[in-house]
Design a protein around this motif. Sequence first.
Motif, PDB file in Angstrom:
ATOM      1  N   ASN A 256       0.761  -1.380  -0.057  1.00  0.00           N
ATOM      2  CA  ASN A 256       0.024  -0.143  -0.032  1.00  0.00           C
ATOM      3  C   ASN A 256       0.729   1.143   0.094  1.00  0.00           C
ATOM      4  OD1 ASN A 256      -2.674  -0.894  -0.060  1.00  0.00           O
ATOM      5  ND2 ASN A 256      -2.329  -1.713   2.033  1.00  0.00           N
ATOM      6  N   MET A 257       1.963   1.188   0.712  1.00  0.00           N
ATOM      7  CA  MET A 257       2.851   2.621   0.837  1.00  0.00           C
ATOM      8  C   MET A 257       3.522   2.591  -0.528  1.00  0.00           C
ATOM      9  SD  MET A 257       2.046   3.622   3.679  1.00  0.00           S
ATOM     10  CE  MET A 257       3.174   4.944   3.477  1.00  0.00           C
ATOM     11  N   GLY A 258       3.938   1.613  -1.181  1.00  0.00           N
ATOM     12  CA  GLY A 258       4.586   1.519  -2.422  1.00  0.00           C
ATOM     13  C   GLY A 258       3.679   2.278  -3.321  1.00  0.00           C
ATOM     14  N   ASP A 259       2.252   1.716  -3.575  1.00  0.00           N
ATOM     15  CA  ASP A 259       1.160   2.222  -4.109  1.00  0.00           C
ATOM     16  C   ASP A 259       1.068   3.925  -4.189  1.00  0.00           C
ATOM     17  OD1 ASP A 259       1.106  -0.103  -5.501  1.00  0.00           O
ATOM     18  OD2 ASP A 259      -0.602  -0.629  -4.517  1.00  0.00           O
ATOM     19  N   SER A 260       1.241   4.131  -2.770  1.00  0.00           N
ATOM     20  CA  SER A 260       0.897   5.499  -2.485  1.00  0.00           C
ATOM     21  C   SER A 260       2.091   6.642  -2.967  1.00  0.00           C
ATOM     22  CB  SER A 260       0.960   5.845  -1.039  1.00  0.00           C
ATOM     23  OG  SER A 260      -0.238   5.125  -0.592  1.00  0.00           O
ATOM     24  N   VAL A 261       3.402   5.993  -2.911  1.00  0.00           N
ATOM     25  CA  VAL A 261       4.675   6.567  -3.338  1.00  0.00           C
ATOM     26  C   VAL A 261       4.364   6.800  -4.915  1.00  0.00           C
ATOM     27  CG1 VAL A 261       6.860   6.680  -3.847  1.00  0.00           C
ATOM     28  CG2 VAL A 261       6.048   5.852  -1.893  1.00  0.00           C
ATOM     29  N   ASP A 262       4.000   5.970  -5.643  1.00  0.00           N
ATOM     30  CA  ASP A 262       3.684   6.030  -7.222  1.00  0.00           C
ATOM     31  C   ASP A 262       2.798   6.885  -7.382  1.00  0.00           C
ATOM     32  OD1 ASP A 262       5.723   4.146  -7.313  1.00  0.00           O
ATOM     33  OD2 ASP A 262       4.209   2.308  -7.682  1.00  0.00           O
ATOM     34  N   ARG A 263       1.575   7.193  -6.990  1.00  0.00           N
ATOM     35  CA  ARG A 263       0.344   7.764  -6.895  1.00  0.00           C
ATOM     36  C   ARG A 263       0.872   9.246  -6.858  1.00  0.00           C
ATOM     37  NH1 ARG A 263      -0.951   3.431  -8.040  1.00  0.00           N
ATOM     38  NH2 ARG A 263       0.509   3.971  -9.935  1.00  0.00           N
ATOM     39  N   LEU A 264       1.609   9.484  -5.625  1.00  0.00           N
ATOM     40  CA  LEU A 264       2.114  10.918  -5.209  1.00  0.00           C
ATOM     41  C   LEU A 264       2.909  11.373  -6.231  1.00  0.00           C
ATOM     42  CD1 LEU A 264       2.349  10.405  -1.445  1.00  0.00           C
ATOM     43  CD2 LEU A 264       0.612  11.933  -2.663  1.00  0.00           C
TER      44      LEU A 264
ATOM     45  N   THR B 173      -7.488  12.824  -8.165  1.00  0.00           N
ATOM     46  CA  THR B 173      -7.719  11.450  -8.205  1.00  0.00           C
ATOM     47  C   THR B 173      -6.711  10.571  -7.406  1.00  0.00           C
ATOM     48  OG1 THR B 173      -9.355  11.439  -9.886  1.00  0.00           O
ATOM     49  CG2 THR B 173      -8.309   9.483  -9.405  1.00  0.00           C
ATOM     50  N   TRP B 174      -5.483  10.895  -7.696  1.00  0.00           N
ATOM     51  CA  TRP B 174      -4.232  10.050  -7.543  1.00  0.00           C
ATOM     52  C   TRP B 174      -3.919  10.320  -6.120  1.00  0.00           C
ATOM     53  CZ3 TRP B 174      -1.431  11.503 -12.942  1.00  0.00           C
ATOM     54  CH2 TRP B 174      -1.875  10.412 -13.678  1.00  0.00           C
ATOM     55  N   VAL B 175      -4.031  11.682  -5.810  1.00  0.00           N
ATOM     56  CA  VAL B 175      -3.623  11.843  -4.566  1.00  0.00           C
ATOM     57  C   VAL B 175      -4.736  11.334  -3.370  1.00  0.00           C
ATOM     58  CG1 VAL B 175      -3.203  13.917  -2.531  1.00  0.00           C
ATOM     59  CG2 VAL B 175      -2.335  14.285  -4.919  1.00  0.00           C
ATOM     60  N   SER B 176      -5.903  11.561  -3.822  1.00  0.00           N
ATOM     61  CA  SER B 176      -6.936  10.899  -3.262  1.00  0.00           C
ATOM     62  C   SER B 176      -6.705   9.473  -2.979  1.00  0.00           C
ATOM     63  CB  SER B 176      -8.218  10.994  -3.707  1.00  0.00           C
ATOM     64  OG  SER B 176      -9.467  10.546  -3.266  1.00  0.00           O
ATOM     65  N   SER B 177      -6.357   8.752  -4.033  1.00  0.00           N
ATOM     66  CA  SER B 177      -6.094   7.210  -4.022  1.00  0.00           C
ATOM     67  C   SER B 177      -4.871   7.027  -3.310  1.00  0.00           C
ATOM     68  CB  SER B 177      -5.783   6.769  -5.497  1.00  0.00           C
ATOM     69  OG  SER B 177      -5.364   5.455  -5.422  1.00  0.00           O
ATOM     70  N   ALA B 178      -3.853   7.774  -3.198  1.00  0.00           N
ATOM     71  CA  ALA B 178      -2.527   7.706  -2.294  1.00  0.00           C
ATOM     72  C   ALA B 178      -3.052   7.730  -0.898  1.00  0.00           C
ATOM     73  CB  ALA B 178      -1.460   8.751  -2.552  1.00  0.00           C
ATOM     74  N   LEU B 179      -3.992   8.672  -0.628  1.00  0.00           N
ATOM     75  CA  LEU B 179      -4.456   8.726   0.682  1.00  0.00           C
ATOM     76  C   LEU B 179      -4.982   7.498   1.207  1.00  0.00           C
ATOM     77  CD1 LEU B 179      -4.668  10.289   3.363  1.00  0.00           C
ATOM     78  CD2 LEU B 179      -6.638  11.615   2.392  1.00  0.00           C
ATOM     79  N   THR B 180      -5.971   6.700   0.196  1.00  0.00           N
ATOM     80  CA  THR B 180      -6.882   5.796   0.529  1.00  0.00           C
ATOM     81  C   THR B 180      -5.872   4.701   0.950  1.00  0.00           C
ATOM     82  OG1 THR B 180      -8.596   6.463  -0.690  1.00  0.00           O
ATOM     83  CG2 THR B 180      -8.550   4.157  -0.508  1.00  0.00           C
ATOM     84  N   ASN B 181      -4.725   4.566   0.018  1.00  0.00           N
ATOM     85  CA  ASN B 181      -4.061   3.311   0.322  1.00  0.00           C
ATOM     86  C   ASN B 181      -3.150   3.289   1.522  1.00  0.00           C
ATOM     87  OD1 ASN B 181      -3.934   1.863  -2.046  1.00  0.00           O
ATOM     88  ND2 ASN B 181      -2.677   3.333  -3.283  1.00  0.00           N
ATOM     89  N   VAL B 182      -2.688   4.593   2.050  1.00  0.00           N
ATOM     90  CA  VAL B 182      -2.437   4.783   3.232  1.00  0.00           C
ATOM     91  C   VAL B 182      -3.163   4.629   4.569  1.00  0.00           C
ATOM     92  CG1 VAL B 182      -1.331   6.634   5.039  1.00  0.00           C
ATOM     93  CG2 VAL B 182      -0.681   6.627   2.675  1.00  0.00           C
ATOM     94  N   ASN B 183      -4.402   4.858   4.444  1.00  0.00           N
ATOM     95  CA  ASN B 183      -5.337   4.506   5.293  1.00  0.00           C
ATOM     96  C   ASN B 183      -5.828   3.049   5.439  1.00  0.00           C
ATOM     97  OD1 ASN B 183      -5.888   7.142   6.438  1.00  0.00           O
ATOM     98  ND2 ASN B 183      -7.098   7.576   4.978  1.00  0.00           N
ATOM     99  N   THR B 184      -5.646   2.399   4.310  1.00  0.00           N
ATOM    100  CA  THR B 184      -5.926   1.118   4.153  1.00  0.00           C
ATOM    101  C   THR B 184      -4.668   0.430   4.806  1.00  0.00           C
ATOM    102  OG1 THR B 184      -7.033   1.130   1.978  1.00  0.00           O
ATOM    103  CG2 THR B 184      -5.860  -0.966   2.639  1.00  0.00           C
TER     104      THR B 184
END
Length: 200
Positions: free
Chosen positions: A110-118, A141-152
Amino acid sequence: MAKLGLISLLAIFLALYIASNTVESALVTRSNPVDFIRASCRATRYPDLCVQCLSAYANVIRQSPQQLAMTALAVSITRARSAEAFVNKMSKVRGLKSREYLAVKDCIENMGDSVDRLSESAIELGRLGQNFVWHISNVQTWVSSALTNVNTCLDGFGGRAIDGNVKKAINRSVTGVAQVTSNALALVNSFAARQRTIRH
């Protein structure tokens, strides 16, 4: 999990530089840049943290809402990368229970995906032009997705089934990423709303 290469990282910093010389520069006023940052951070969920993280970049941000959002994203990328490395280190701690280990491994992804989206968001924010609405929508959309991944990631350690020092350490690190990313999203949204008003 996709990993951005050195060229993409260089593109992010190039975008930061370019953004400081865009049309937003025309919005510069005589007020203190730190005052601008403080006022802008009131729109975020964690205003004190926002001011703390961004004040050091006041000379770069000046009074540019776009540069403010770009810098907030850069801070989030740095925090997310650091947290990803920390969580990866925690996966190697001896004595992890099966459920703990699975939660840690999921968090790393999830954190790796967040780094990519950010990272993609920072690059996209430097490409604003005639297709402003499309580009800024991608960023949001991508920053929101990054935040979702972090919260997941954080949700994976919820409840009493997983407890102990590893959980506490990871929660502390990842919560910091969630907070700065929430702030970055708020500043991106503020910039987007302002630009839509100006362009209409």
